[in-house]
Design an enzyme around this catalytic site. Structure first.
Site, PDB file in Angstrom:
ATOM      1  N   CYS A   1       7.480 -22.452  21.386  1.00 23.34           N
ATOM      2  CA  CYS A   1       7.911 -21.852  20.121  1.00 23.34           C
ATOM      3  C   CYS A   1       9.434 -21.942  20.015  1.00 23.34           C
ATOM      4  O   CYS A   1      10.135 -22.076  21.017  1.00 23.34           O
ATOM      5  CB  CYS A   1       7.406 -20.415  19.999  1.00 23.34           C
TER       6      CYS A   1
ATOM      7  N   CYS B   1      11.576 -19.468  22.242  1.00 23.02           N
ATOM      8  CA  CYS B   1      11.641 -19.755  23.678  1.00 23.02           C
ATOM      9  C   CYS B   1      12.408 -21.048  23.931  1.00 23.02           C
ATOM     10  O   CYS B   1      13.149 -21.148  24.909  1.00 23.02           O
ATOM     11  CB  CYS B   1      10.240 -19.809  24.272  1.00 23.02           C
TER      12      CYS B   1
ATOM     13  N   ASP C   1      -4.547  -6.418   9.335  1.00 21.74           N
ATOM     14  CA  ASP C   1      -3.114  -6.370   9.628  1.00 21.74           C
ATOM     15  C   ASP C   1      -2.886  -5.594  10.902  1.00 21.74           C
ATOM     16  O   ASP C   1      -3.689  -4.724  11.254  1.00 21.74           O
ATOM     17  CB  ASP C   1      -2.361  -5.684   8.474  1.00 21.74           C
TER      18      ASP C   1
ATOM     19  N   ASP D   1       0.853  -1.196   0.000  1.00 25.30           N
ATOM     20  CA  ASP D   1       0.000   0.000   0.000  1.00 25.30           C
ATOM     21  C   ASP D   1       0.885   1.240   0.000  1.00 25.30           C
ATOM     22  O   ASP D   1       2.108   1.138   0.037  1.00 25.30           O
ATOM     23  CB  ASP D   1      -1.004  -0.015   1.171  1.00 25.30           C
TER      24      ASP D   1
ATOM     25  N   HIS E   1       7.931 -13.944  19.310  1.00 23.88           N
ATOM     26  CA  HIS E   1       7.194 -14.903  20.141  1.00 23.88           C
ATOM     27  C   HIS E   1       5.748 -14.426  20.321  1.00 23.88           C
ATOM     28  O   HIS E   1       4.807 -15.206  20.193  1.00 23.88           O
ATOM     29  CB  HIS E   1       7.884 -15.081  21.501  1.00 23.88           C
TER      30      HIS E   1
ATOM     31  N   CYS F   1       6.429 -22.221  26.880  1.00 27.23           N
ATOM     32  CA  CYS F   1       6.181 -21.941  25.470  1.00 27.23           C
ATOM     33  C   CYS F   1       7.011 -22.878  24.601  1.00 27.23           C
ATOM     34  O   CYS F   1       8.211 -23.039  24.813  1.00 27.23           O
ATOM     35  CB  CYS F   1       6.528 -20.486  25.144  1.00 27.23           C
TER      36      CYS F   1
HETATM   37 ZN   LIG Z   1       7.723 -18.505  22.698  1.00 32.33          ZN
END
Ligand SMILES: [Zn+2]
Length: 718
Positions: free
Chosen positions: A652, A655, A526, A371, A677, A650
């Site tokens: 992820c 982490c 977004d 954009d 994260h 966590c």
């Molecule tokens: Zn995490």
């Protein structure tokens, strides 16, 4: 409190946008009738005071004002200009070019002319109602206002003056901070002393627009403004342009994109889902919902040495760094939004993107939306782009989606008379965009923008876009609207949506509103809010799947010339060795706690011992009450963090890989990873919600949020 209201008082400059031969002179200003006649002669050169001056100070200053308005709202800051011809005028006052200046007048001439123009009284009047007032005045201008004027103790004044004139800022009831600038300071930036003031204000505005705490902090402790100077010097001394361009969480000082400006208001997540109204679901419900993240150089050093706090030696800050989607096995977003202002943020960057294309540049194979960043030109009468140029830009750089050129209808630009023009302009641009897109054989998907000022006008705009032939429409100007306002707009739009219409919401990500937004037809949105909260604000830096949020433990480095540490040292709070010892103890304690070899109380003590000393001094002294308050607040937040050890729960990749480092508030490599994260958490929650929403709908029952898992876990603090 809401953001402090800011007034900037600045000097007129000799350089003006027009310099006709017959411009006004001092004699004209002395005779009101003559002035009127002469102004009529100069009618074609008359313009708003804010646009008249083209001197360095004024240009830089106005760029800073613009930034503040983009991030905090149009009325966050006002400008008053001390004109040696007209007296104190507001930014929008129409004036004719003139050849009069206080500079060069003798002291008594300044005094008597300023008196004639009522400068002192006008200023006294002007500052009322403002919380934070900046005085950016040259010597004779400062003399002309004849301080003190009446102010209140709850006002704050920051004066940037020459050393010689610092003494003129006196006797004010407002909290006052004078920053005397030397010629040496000015030479450093190859600015004159005059230009430097505007330059520093812009720097300040850049930080304030990036860090929403900054303005209130400076209002409370105006001495903090010196950080702006120190940062500017530090930046200047970094020779490599890439390093300067590198964003630094919390203290970054570079221009923001519209997208990142939009996130600050959506911070508070309500604890309950907003109800879904009893109307049929939008016809496009089957298209699902997608999350786009706005991009601004969000990358980290993959080889960062956390134990020794070292960047990979010799790394290239772009080529050797990685984006979040290069770290996670799958991206934590369905697509990325890249504003043109971001691509154009440096010539070098633009050139690189042109060579490799947008996908290769951000190393993202998924969908990329482009954009123009309408916030960047909100004040212009018309957007600074033309449709063909933008079509070519999207096509050549390889965007998947390209947004038509729109013009925002918000704040003062939503007034009758202006709003209709912007509405029509946005509509015409969308029409033109689609027509030229079809004729020109462009291959990206065009998105038409709908702007409006009421549910009805938004609905009308969407309807128009659909009949033009768009099947992807974006709603602009709603980033700062309440969820309730957005819902009433969506409710009005919903009946017009076809089963093929996709609908994007710019700058809005509110997890509690997702069910209702989806029901009413939003198919994509977004926001960078989850990312940025990692380093903005103090209580919610680390997010979790239960929706509970935690602070990050502040352990700033003593040896990297941070301004806070510098001020602590100057105020004699402690010496460098002691602070370094405390910093290292805090890091060590936290790591041992994580490893299970140190208890909670001892860890907390190590964190707080250092943290407590981080309270900034005022007038060279630390206020023991502020310090105690800080300790109480941080003790509560840190205890909560240590008790729950959320980083251990966590899964992820960040982490798992860096462990406890993720909750340390310190530098780009920790702070931005924590933001990654948070984005991971947001996306997981978003997807889980979509999954749950699907089930009741397929049963054909009236959708409701009753069937959803609670938004907040029983012990959750939002
Ligand atoms: Zn995490």
């Amino acid at each position: 409190m809401p953001h402090p209201r800011v007034l900037v008082v600045t000097s007129c400059t000799g350089e003006k946008c027009a310099k006709p031969e017959n411009q006004l002179t001092l004699a004209d200003f002395k005779d009101p009738e003559q002035l009127q006649r002469r102004e009529a002669e100069l009618a074609e050169f008359v313009c708003a005071a804010g646009k008249m001056y083209t001197g360095m100070q004024h240009l830089r200053l106005m760029e800073g004002v613009q930034l503040l308005r983009q991030s905090l709202g149009q009325d966050a800051v006002d400008v008053a200009i001390l004109s040696a011809g007209y007296g104190l005028v507001e930014e929008n006052r129409a004036i004719a070019p003139y050849e009069v200046t206080f500079n060069g007048m003798k002291g008594y001439e300044v005094d008597s002319w300023a008196q004639h123009l009522n400068v002192h009284e006008a200023l006294e009047q002007a500052v009322q109602g403002y919380d934070l007032i900046f005085l950016l005045l040259g010597d004779n201008y400062l003399r002309a206002i004849k301080l003190p004027v009446e102010t209140k103790p709850n006002q704050t004044i920051i004066a940037l003056t020459s050393q010689g004139s610092a003494k003129l800022v006196k006797g004010l009831s407002a909290k006052t901070f004078v920053l005397p600038l030397t010629n040496q300071d000015a030479q450093k930036y190859s600015y004159g002393l005059v230009g430097l003031k505007g330059f520093l204000f812009k720097r300040f505005a850049e930080t304030a627009s990036k860090d929403s705490d900054w303005l209130p902090k400076v209002y409370q402790t105006p001495e903090l403004f010196t950080e702006t100077l120190v940062q500017a010097i530090a930046q200047l001394e970094l020779a490599l342009p890439e390093v300067v361009a590198q964003p630094k969480p919390a203290k970054a000082s570079k221009a923001k994109t519209a997208k990142t400006l939009e996130v600050e208001d959506e911070d508070v997540e309500d604890s309950e889902f907003l109800p879904i109204p009893e109307v049929p679901a939008a016809a496009n419900l089957h298209l699902g919902m997608q999350y786009f993240i706005p991009e601004w150089d969000d990358h980290v050093d993959p080889g960062y040495d956390f134990l020794n706090n070292r960047l990979t030696p010799g790394r290239d800050p772009y080529a050797d760094e990685v984006y979040a989607h290069q770290i996670y096995p799958t991206p934590n977003y369905d697509g990325i939004l890249v504003s043109k202002v971001v691509v154009d943020s440096s010539k070098k960057k633009r050139a690189r993107v042109e060579i490799v294309g947008i996908h290769n540049f951000i190393r993202f194979p998924g969908k990329v939306m482009g954009d123009c960043g309408a916030f960047g030109y909100i004040k212009e009468d018309v957007p600074p782009y033309n449709t063909t140029e933008i079509l070519d830009y999207y096509q050549n750089l390889g965007f998947d989606f390209g947004v038509s050129i729109d013009h925002l209808i918000v704040g003062p630009f939503a007034q009758p008379g202006i709003r209709e023009r912007r509405y029509e302009l946005t509509k015409r641009n969308a029409q033109d965009f689609l027509k030229k897109h079809q004729m020109g054989g462009y291959t990206f998907t065009p998105i038409g923008v709908a702007q409006g000022w009421s549910p009805e006008t938004y609905a009308e705009a969407v309807k128009d876009n659909i009949s033009m032939g768009y099947d992807y429409i974006a709603l602009g100007g709603l980033a700062r609207a309440t969820s309730k306002e957005i819902i009433s707009i969506l409710a009005e739009i919903r009946p017009h949506l076809t089963d093929k219409t996709r609908l994007h919401l710019f700058g809005v990500a509110r997890i509690n509103a997702i069910p209702v937004f989806r029901h009413l037809g939003v198919t994509s949105f977004d926001s960078a809010s989850p990312l940025r909260r990692a380093w903005l604000g103090s209580g919610a830096n680390y997010h979790t799947l239960t929706s509970k949020m935690y602070t990050a433990a502040r352990i700033p480095p003593v040896d990297s010339h941070g301004v806070r540490i510098k001020r602590l040292l100057e105020a004699g709070v402690s010496d460098q060795d002691t602070l370094r010892g405390m910093e290292q103890s805090a890091l060590k304690a936290l790591r041992e706690f994580d490893a299970g070899t140190l208890g909670l109380e001892a860890t907390l003590e190590a964190l707080l011992t250092y943290d407590e000393l981080l309270e900034l001094p005022r007038d060279g002294k630390v206020d023991p009450i502020d310090q105690a308050k800080r300790r109480v607040k941080h003790e509560r937040m840190y205890r909560d963090l240590l008790q729950d050890k959320p980083w251990k729960n966590c899964n992820c990749v960040i982490c798992e890989e860096i462990g406890v480092e993720v909750i340390i508030f310190r530098g780009n490599d920790r702070n931005r990873r924590r933001g990654f994260h948070n984005t991971y958490v947001f996306y997981k929650r978003f997807q889980e919600l979509l999954r749950q929403l699907k089930d009741p709908l397929t049963n054909g029952s009236q959708p409701s949020t009753d069937n959803l898992a609670p938004l907040v876990a029983p012990d959750g603090v939002v």
